[in-house]
Design a protein around this motif. Structure first.
Motif, PDB file in Angstrom:
ATOM      1  N   TRP A 129       0.686  -1.035   0.021  1.00 36.35           N
ATOM      2  CA  TRP A 129      -0.078  -0.107  -0.094  1.00 36.35           C
ATOM      3  C   TRP A 129       0.762   1.273  -0.143  1.00 36.35           C
ATOM      4  O   TRP A 129       1.663   1.765   0.785  1.00 36.35           O
ATOM      5  CB  TRP A 129      -0.803  -0.187   1.376  1.00 36.35           C
ATOM      6  N   SER A 130       0.926   1.952  -1.033  1.00 36.66           N
ATOM      7  CA  SER A 130       1.775   3.268  -1.165  1.00 36.66           C
ATOM      8  C   SER A 130       1.912   4.200  -0.006  1.00 36.66           C
ATOM      9  O   SER A 130       2.968   4.420   0.665  1.00 36.66           O
ATOM     10  CB  SER A 130       1.476   3.783  -2.601  1.00 36.66           C
ATOM     11  N   PRO A 131       0.535   4.422   0.676  1.00 33.00           N
ATOM     12  CA  PRO A 131       0.743   5.356   1.615  1.00 33.00           C
ATOM     13  C   PRO A 131       1.543   4.866   2.868  1.00 33.00           C
ATOM     14  O   PRO A 131       2.061   5.699   3.519  1.00 33.00           O
ATOM     15  CB  PRO A 131      -0.905   5.648   1.988  1.00 33.00           C
ATOM     16  N   SER A 132       1.586   3.594   3.145  1.00 37.86           N
ATOM     17  CA  SER A 132       2.335   3.115   4.304  1.00 37.86           C
ATOM     18  C   SER A 132       3.694   3.373   4.249  1.00 37.86           C
ATOM     19  O   SER A 132       4.435   3.154   5.182  1.00 37.86           O
ATOM     20  CB  SER A 132       2.172   1.569   4.232  1.00 37.86           C
ATOM     21  N   TYR A 160       1.275  12.074  -5.504  1.00 43.77           N
ATOM     22  CA  TYR A 160      -0.032  12.032  -5.134  1.00 43.77           C
ATOM     23  C   TYR A 160      -1.137  12.068  -6.218  1.00 43.77           C
ATOM     24  O   TYR A 160      -0.752  12.978  -7.256  1.00 43.77           O
ATOM     25  CB  TYR A 160      -0.076  13.179  -4.127  1.00 43.77           C
ATOM     26  N   SER A 162      -4.807  13.038  -7.238  1.00 46.23           N
ATOM     27  CA  SER A 162      -6.059  13.340  -6.772  1.00 46.23           C
ATOM     28  C   SER A 162      -7.205  12.695  -7.029  1.00 46.23           C
ATOM     29  O   SER A 162      -8.201  12.734  -6.339  1.00 46.23           O
ATOM     30  CB  SER A 162      -6.173  14.962  -7.528  1.00 46.23           C
ATOM     31  N   LYS A 164      -7.539   9.884  -6.863  1.00 45.33           N
ATOM     32  CA  LYS A 164      -7.420   8.768  -5.587  1.00 45.33           C
ATOM     33  C   LYS A 164      -7.431   9.481  -4.183  1.00 45.33           C
ATOM     34  O   LYS A 164      -7.594   8.820  -3.024  1.00 45.33           O
ATOM     35  CB  LYS A 164      -6.264   7.632  -5.807  1.00 45.33           C
ATOM     36  N   LYS A 165      -6.890  10.626  -4.156  1.00 46.39           N
ATOM     37  CA  LYS A 165      -6.851  11.370  -2.967  1.00 46.39           C
ATOM     38  C   LYS A 165      -5.774  10.817  -1.998  1.00 46.39           C
ATOM     39  O   LYS A 165      -6.035  10.784  -0.684  1.00 46.39           O
ATOM     40  CB  LYS A 165      -8.032  11.526  -2.313  1.00 46.39           C
ATOM     41  N   ARG A 166      -4.749  10.233  -2.662  1.00 44.75           N
ATOM     42  CA  ARG A 166      -3.649   9.893  -1.611  1.00 44.75           C
ATOM     43  C   ARG A 166      -2.518   9.337  -2.626  1.00 44.75           C
ATOM     44  O   ARG A 166      -2.345   9.520  -3.820  1.00 44.75           O
ATOM     45  CB  ARG A 166      -4.193   8.195  -1.193  1.00 44.75           C
ATOM     46  N   ILE A 167      -1.171   9.169  -1.800  1.00 45.65           N
ATOM     47  CA  ILE A 167      -0.382   8.800  -2.763  1.00 45.65           C
ATOM     48  C   ILE A 167      -0.218   7.405  -3.277  1.00 45.65           C
ATOM     49  O   ILE A 167      -0.945   6.288  -2.674  1.00 45.65           O
ATOM     50  CB  ILE A 167       1.197   8.853  -1.881  1.00 45.65           C
ATOM     51  N   ALA A 168      -0.054   7.238  -4.609  1.00 44.49           N
ATOM     52  CA  ALA A 168      -0.517   6.003  -5.430  1.00 44.49           C
ATOM     53  C   ALA A 168       0.545   5.531  -6.177  1.00 44.49           C
ATOM     54  O   ALA A 168       0.503   4.623  -6.968  1.00 44.49           O
ATOM     55  CB  ALA A 168      -1.868   6.419  -6.129  1.00 44.49           C
ATOM     56  N   TYR A 210       5.372  14.419  -4.221  1.00 46.52           N
ATOM     57  CA  TYR A 210       4.473  14.979  -3.229  1.00 46.52           C
ATOM     58  C   TYR A 210       5.256  14.967  -1.747  1.00 46.52           C
ATOM     59  O   TYR A 210       5.255  15.787  -0.916  1.00 46.52           O
ATOM     60  CB  TYR A 210       3.223  14.102  -3.077  1.00 46.52           C
TER      61      TYR A 210
END
Length: 218
Positions: A129-132, A160, A162, A164-168, A210
């Motif tokens: 999971w990229s945000p991790s 980031y 937009s 997906k509203k997260r780092i992807a 980001y």
């Protein structure tokens, strides 16, 4: 009589001098003297102590060495491509295995995990999971925020999205300059997609990045 008295006095003085040990140490004290001398010889001089690397210096040297190893590892993977179906192939399979997944999943984060694991850096808590990859304690750079450090080769960047509203999408920083970053990233392509076909070395504008996290020195 006077001569005899003088002779006797002389003999008394001679005997007294021979029986007086003066400042000489007893024989049984000699080993302790040798021990003390050996201690003095083995103790480093102040100059020698100052020349020894500190623990901080050693840590910095070790960190630099690890960065070189991580960099060498991800550069060796540049050119690896998917084979057959999307997100499949021998290289992709080994990357995904490092995060406990099989072929068929998006693998940009798995590529990062595999490279660090190959160099003895488990990156605990980070996964597919990229945000991790961007807990606050690891982030050293975030767009439009004050930087905590200067990104270096081996640090992990995130893009980031937009929609997906997260780092992807994640990958490695290779070079960091005033205007752009040279990166090495998996599951991308010449166009810079997050759903590409291989490992590429790319040049991205810094405004595309980001966040950057340091998983080596923290």
């Amino acid at each position: 009589m006077a001569k005899t008295t003088i002779i006797l006095l002389g003999l008394s003085l001679l005997i007294a001098c021979r029986s007086d040990p003066g400042s000489r140490l007893p024989v049984e004290d000699l080993p302790s003297l040798r021990t003390e001398r050996s201690k003095v010889k083995q103790s480093p001089l102040p100059e020698e102590r100052s020349q020894r690397p500190s623990k901080v210096g050693l840590a910095m040297t070790d960190t630099l060495s690890i960065r070189h190893q991580v960099t060498a590892t991800f550069l060796e993977e540049v050119g690896q491509l998917e084979v057959g179906k999307n997100n499949h192939g021998p290289a992709i399979k080994k990357y995904l295995a490092s995060v406990g997944l099989g072929e068929g999943y998006a693998w940009c984060a798995a590529f990062v995990k595999w490279v660090l694991s190959e160099n003895g850096l488990p990156a605990s808590g980070a996964n597919a999971w990229s945000p991790s990859w961007f807990p606050a304690s690891r982030v050293i750079y975030q767009r439009n925020s004050e930087a905590k450090g200067n990104p270096q080769s081996g640090d992990v960047f995130g893009i980031y999205f937009s929609t997906k509203k997260r780092i992807a999408h994640v990958g490695f920083i290779h070079e960091w300059t005033e205007k752009y970053a040279v990166t090495v990233e998996g599951n991308t392509n010449d166009a810079g997609s997050r759903e590409g076909d291989g490992v590429y070395r790319k040049k991205r504008l810094k405004r595309q990045i980001y966040a950057v996290a340091d998983w080596i020195t923290h």
